[in-house]
Write an enzyme that holds these catalytic residues in place. Structure first.
Site, PDB file in Angstrom:
ATOM      1  CG  LEU A  81      -2.133  -0.891   1.306  1.00 29.22           C
ATOM      2  CD1 LEU A  81      -1.591  -1.949   2.218  1.00 29.22           C
ATOM      3  CD2 LEU A  81      -3.200  -0.213   1.471  1.00 29.22           C
ATOM      4  CB  THR A 130      -5.968   4.259  -7.352  1.00 26.59           C
ATOM      5  OG1 THR A 130      -7.218   5.207  -7.622  1.00 26.59           O
ATOM      6  CG2 THR A 130      -5.070   4.843  -8.340  1.00 26.59           C
ATOM      7  CG  ASP A 131     -11.431   4.988  -8.845  1.00 26.77           C
ATOM      8  OD1 ASP A 131     -10.366   5.931  -8.526  1.00 26.77           O
ATOM      9  OD2 ASP A 131     -12.480   5.246  -8.556  1.00 26.77           O
ATOM     10  CD  GLU A 132      -7.390   9.321  -8.213  1.00 25.49           C
ATOM     11  OE1 GLU A 132      -6.731  10.222  -8.666  1.00 25.49           O
ATOM     12  OE2 GLU A 132      -7.868   9.284  -7.254  1.00 25.49           O
ATOM     13  CE1 TYR A 155      -2.003   7.932  -6.177  1.00 24.47           C
ATOM     14  CE2 TYR A 155      -3.989   8.379  -6.861  1.00 24.47           C
ATOM     15  CZ  TYR A 155      -3.308   7.585  -6.109  1.00 24.47           C
ATOM     16  OH  TYR A 155      -3.802   6.588  -5.413  1.00 24.47           O
TER      17      TYR A 155
HETATM   18  P1  NAD Z   1      -1.384   7.595   2.480  1.00 27.46           P
HETATM   19  O1  NAD Z   1      -0.619   8.653   1.733  1.00 27.46           O
HETATM   20  O2  NAD Z   1      -2.224   7.972   3.453  1.00 27.46           O
HETATM   21  O3  NAD Z   1      -0.414   6.583   3.058  1.00 27.46           O
HETATM   22  C1  NAD Z   1       0.772   6.270   2.527  1.00 27.46           C
HETATM   23  C2  NAD Z   1       1.776   5.575   3.403  1.00 27.46           C
HETATM   24  O4  NAD Z   1       2.786   4.932   2.755  1.00 27.46           O
HETATM   25  C3  NAD Z   1       2.213   6.582   4.446  1.00 27.46           C
HETATM   26  O5  NAD Z   1       2.188   5.728   5.537  1.00 27.46           O
HETATM   27  C4  NAD Z   1       3.646   7.016   4.087  1.00 27.46           C
HETATM   28  O6  NAD Z   1       4.554   7.135   5.239  1.00 27.46           O
HETATM   29  C5  NAD Z   1       4.036   5.475   3.425  1.00 27.46           C
HETATM   30  N1  NAD Z   1       5.152   5.720   2.283  1.00 27.46           N
HETATM   31  C6  NAD Z   1       5.177   6.745   1.246  1.00 27.46           C
HETATM   32  N2  NAD Z   1       6.280   6.654   0.812  1.00 27.46           N
HETATM   33  C7  NAD Z   1       7.196   5.676   1.452  1.00 27.46           C
HETATM   34  C8  NAD Z   1       8.312   5.078   1.173  1.00 27.46           C
HETATM   35  N3  NAD Z   1       9.139   5.683  -0.178  1.00 27.46           N
HETATM   36  N4  NAD Z   1       8.790   3.897   1.738  1.00 27.46           N
HETATM   37  C9  NAD Z   1       7.907   3.307   2.745  1.00 27.46           C
HETATM   38  N5  NAD Z   1       6.580   4.023   3.087  1.00 27.46           N
HETATM   39  C10 NAD Z   1       6.352   5.124   2.235  1.00 27.46           C
HETATM   40  O7  NAD Z   1      -2.105   6.605   1.289  1.00 27.46           O
HETATM   41  P2  NAD Z   1      -3.555   6.041   1.526  1.00 27.46           P
HETATM   42  O8  NAD Z   1      -4.610   6.907   1.109  1.00 27.46           O
HETATM   43  O9  NAD Z   1      -3.696   5.322   2.704  1.00 27.46           O
HETATM   44  O10 NAD Z   1      -3.310   4.997   0.099  1.00 27.46           O
HETATM   45  C11 NAD Z   1      -2.848   3.580   0.560  1.00 27.46           C
HETATM   46  C12 NAD Z   1      -2.646   2.928  -0.995  1.00 27.46           C
HETATM   47  O11 NAD Z   1      -4.131   2.843  -1.316  1.00 27.46           O
HETATM   48  C13 NAD Z   1      -1.950   3.612  -2.060  1.00 27.46           C
HETATM   49  O12 NAD Z   1      -1.246   2.935  -2.640  1.00 27.46           O
HETATM   50  C14 NAD Z   1      -3.073   4.498  -2.912  1.00 27.46           C
HETATM   51  O13 NAD Z   1      -2.695   4.594  -3.957  1.00 27.46           O
HETATM   52  C15 NAD Z   1      -4.159   3.338  -2.776  1.00 27.46           C
HETATM   53  N6  NAD Z   1      -5.612   3.876  -2.534  1.00 27.46           N
HETATM   54  C16 NAD Z   1      -5.841   4.971  -2.076  1.00 27.46           C
HETATM   55  C17 NAD Z   1      -7.383   5.532  -2.210  1.00 27.46           C
HETATM   56  C18 NAD Z   1      -7.800   6.605  -1.382  1.00 27.46           C
HETATM   57  O14 NAD Z   1      -8.867   7.005  -1.492  1.00 27.46           O
HETATM   58  N7  NAD Z   1      -7.138   7.007  -0.481  1.00 27.46           N
HETATM   59  C19 NAD Z   1      -8.080   4.753  -3.186  1.00 27.46           C
HETATM   60  C20 NAD Z   1      -7.607   3.781  -3.822  1.00 27.46           C
HETATM   61  C21 NAD Z   1      -6.407   3.341  -3.772  1.00 27.46           C
HETATM   62  P1  TYD Z   2      -9.215  14.170  -3.236  1.00 31.62           P
HETATM   63  O1  TYD Z   2      -9.900  14.022  -1.842  1.00 31.62           O
HETATM   64  O2  TYD Z   2      -7.870  15.097  -3.400  1.00 31.62           O
HETATM   65  O3  TYD Z   2      -9.447  12.711  -3.970  1.00 31.62           O
HETATM   66  P2  TYD Z   2      -9.218  12.518  -5.462  1.00 31.62           P
HETATM   67  O4  TYD Z   2      -8.732  13.816  -6.232  1.00 31.62           O
HETATM   68  O5  TYD Z   2      -8.012  11.446  -5.531  1.00 31.62           O
HETATM   69  O6  TYD Z   2     -10.394  12.155  -6.110  1.00 31.62           O
HETATM   70  O7  TYD Z   2     -10.299  15.086  -4.092  1.00 31.62           O
HETATM   71  C1  TYD Z   2     -11.796  14.496  -4.299  1.00 31.62           C
HETATM   72  C2  TYD Z   2     -12.666  15.535  -5.166  1.00 31.62           C
HETATM   73  O8  TYD Z   2     -12.659  16.924  -4.497  1.00 31.62           O
HETATM   74  C3  TYD Z   2     -11.884  15.864  -6.040  1.00 31.62           C
HETATM   75  O9  TYD Z   2     -12.717  15.991  -7.147  1.00 31.62           O
HETATM   76  C4  TYD Z   2     -11.126  17.165  -6.071  1.00 31.62           C
HETATM   77  C5  TYD Z   2     -11.948  17.695  -4.984  1.00 31.62           C
HETATM   78  N1  TYD Z   2     -11.333  18.643  -4.124  1.00 31.62           N
HETATM   79  C6  TYD Z   2     -11.833  20.262  -3.722  1.00 31.62           C
HETATM   80  O10 TYD Z   2     -12.859  20.572  -4.449  1.00 31.62           O
HETATM   81  N2  TYD Z   2     -11.038  20.953  -2.950  1.00 31.62           N
HETATM   82  C7  TYD Z   2     -10.084  20.617  -2.111  1.00 31.62           C
HETATM   83  O11 TYD Z   2      -9.582  21.459  -1.373  1.00 31.62           O
HETATM   84  C8  TYD Z   2      -9.615  19.010  -2.580  1.00 31.62           C
HETATM   85  C9  TYD Z   2      -8.429  18.546  -1.617  1.00 31.62           C
HETATM   86  C10 TYD Z   2     -10.282  18.393  -3.346  1.00 31.62           C
END
Ligand code: NAD
Ligand code: TYD
Length: 349
Positions: A81, A130-132, A155
């Site tokens: 992750l 991610t779905d992105e 990203y």
């Molecule tokens: P986050 O940014 O909250 O956490 C990322 C973690 O990775 C942190 O603890 C950070 O310290 C660690 N990290 C970063 N760089 C590192 C490195 N070089 N070596 C070791 N550790 C490192 O991210 P998240 O939102 O918890 O996402 C986790 C995973 O899920 C990611 O791969 C992301 O792409 C994926 N994901 C996230 C979402 C979302 O909505 N947040 C949705 C779908 C998929």
């Molecule tokens: P975000 O939480 O950054 O997730 P992602 O871009 O990965 O989907 O953003 C969610 C949505 O909210 C996205 O359409 C961008 C918008 N957004 C704002 O309008 N204002 C903000 O300050 C942020 C961080 C996001």
């Protein structure tokens, strides 16, 4: 089973580590995290003394260190992750995303391949994505596992690249893998740069709510614990070499979501109805802002029986309550470097 979880001090990783440590006392779980701005050990304080849990601080971009870690611990499974995860930061600094998300992932793949190559039996590299990677939808349709990749942000491009490397290792070296692509997560312990925790924090502090563009972009929101559950199901029952989309069929236009959030916060904070909505401030749109994400999760639901557990408003309330009750956590992560990022990201918009 000896399992490596990377990124376990981050938002989703902390929930996944907690889930696995509590549910599988017979597994040995190593959490590898470099503790960047997004990683916080306080998020997993409740499980740090469990005998089946070890934390290692280290960087996935350091290939020699990763190789050595795999040799020392003899992992049988990997849940990957760790990543740079915020689109806006990727626009400010794309190279950091290449380093962590692409090179970091390839380092882990190499180490797994080198350790496992003589016997792949019982081994699995699970890459969390991610779905992105699928790009942006207009009003209709859904992302399925067959949707061609079309990443639009640095990203998304870095995550797409890492997914391609995982599949390439599966094809070339027969490395057993599984990939899941999930929609936007929300819940406790999310760093307050992403939409929901940022807006909860700003509403509480009566700071402007910076809505990008017209607020018309659509995201598909899933409660983080439902994601952790899906990861458990896919890790144990997913077919090797396959991809699973994860999502809760829960699409929201940003502005509609923000209005619900404002309403719930007014109630929680004892403010007059409509007070927090006054904080909404439309700002310059994100560069290359994807219009809509929407996941078709039928494969996961039909083949592996997973389904989301919560309605959105219920999950949002739980999330708001957590942030209001955990001000220490919030203060800790929003000091120092956070302030600098906030100014760079929002000043003059
Ligand atoms: P986050 O940014 O909250 O956490 C990322 C973690 O990775 C942190 O603890 C950070 O310290 C660690 N990290 C970063 N760089 C590192 C490195 N070089 N070596 C070791 N550790 C490192 O991210 P998240 O939102 O918890 O996402 C986790 C995973 O899920 C990611 O791969 C992301 O792409 C994926 N994901 C996230 C979402 C979302 O909505 N947040 C949705 C779908 C998929
Ligand atoms: P975000 O939480 O950054 O997730 P992602 O871009 O990965 O989907 O953003 C969610 C949505 O909210 C996205 O359409 C961008 C918008 N957004 C704002 O309008 N204002 C903000 O300050 C942020 C961080 C996001």
């Amino acid at each position: 089973m000896k399992i490596l979880i990377t990124g376990g001090a981050g938002f989703i990783g902390s929930h996944v580590v907690r889930w696995f440590v509590n549910k599988y006392p017979d597994y040995q779980i190593v959490n590898l995290d470099n503790l960047t701005y997004a990683g916080n050990l306080r998020s997993i304080k409740d499980i740090e003394d469990n005998p089946n849990y070890t934390f290692v601080r280290g960087d996935i971009t350091d290939g020699v260190f990763i190789q050595d870690l795999f040799e020392r611990h003899q992992f049988e499974g990997v849940l990957h992750l760790a990543a740079e995860s915020h689109v806006d930061r990727s626009i400010l600094n794309p190279l950091e995303f290449v380093q962590t998300n692409v090179i970091g992932t390839v380092n882990l793949l190499n180490a797994a391949k080198n350790l496992w190559k003589d016997n792949y039996e019982g081994k699995l590299f699970y890459h969390i994505s991610t779905d992105e990677v699928y790009g942006s939808l207009d009003e209709g349709g859904f992302f399925t596992e067959e949707t061609p990749y079309d990443p639009q942000s640095p990203y998304a491009a870095s995550k797409a690249s890492s997914d391609h490397f995982v599949r390439a290792y599966g094809n070339t070296y027969k490395l057993p893998f599984v990939i899941s692509n999930c929609s936007n997560n929300y819940g406790s312990h999310q760093f307050p740069e992403k939409l929901i925790p940022l807006f909860i924090n700003n509403i509480q502090q009566k700071k402007p709510l910076p809505v990008y563009g017209k607020g018309e972009n659509v995201r598909d929101w899933l409660y983080v614990i439902d994601h952790a559950h899906a990861i458990d199901v896919i890790f144990h029952e997913g077919k090797h070499g396959e991809t699973y989309n994860i999502g809760g069929f829960n699409e929201w236009k940003n502005i509609d979501l923000i209005k619900v959030l404002c309403k719930l916060m007014d109630k929680k904070l004892g403010r007059a109805e409509g007070e927090s909505e006054q904080l909404i401030s439309y700002v310059t749109d994100r560069a290359g802002h994807d219009l809509r994400y929407a996941i078709d999760a039928h494969k996961l639901m039909n083949e592996l029986g997973w389904k989301p557990s919560l309605q959105f408003e219920e999950g949002l309330e739980k999330t708001i309550d957590w942030y209001l009750e955990n001000q220490d956590w919030l203060h800790e992560v929003t000091s120092g470097a956070y302030q600098q990022y906030y100014e760079e990201q929002y000043e003059g918009r």
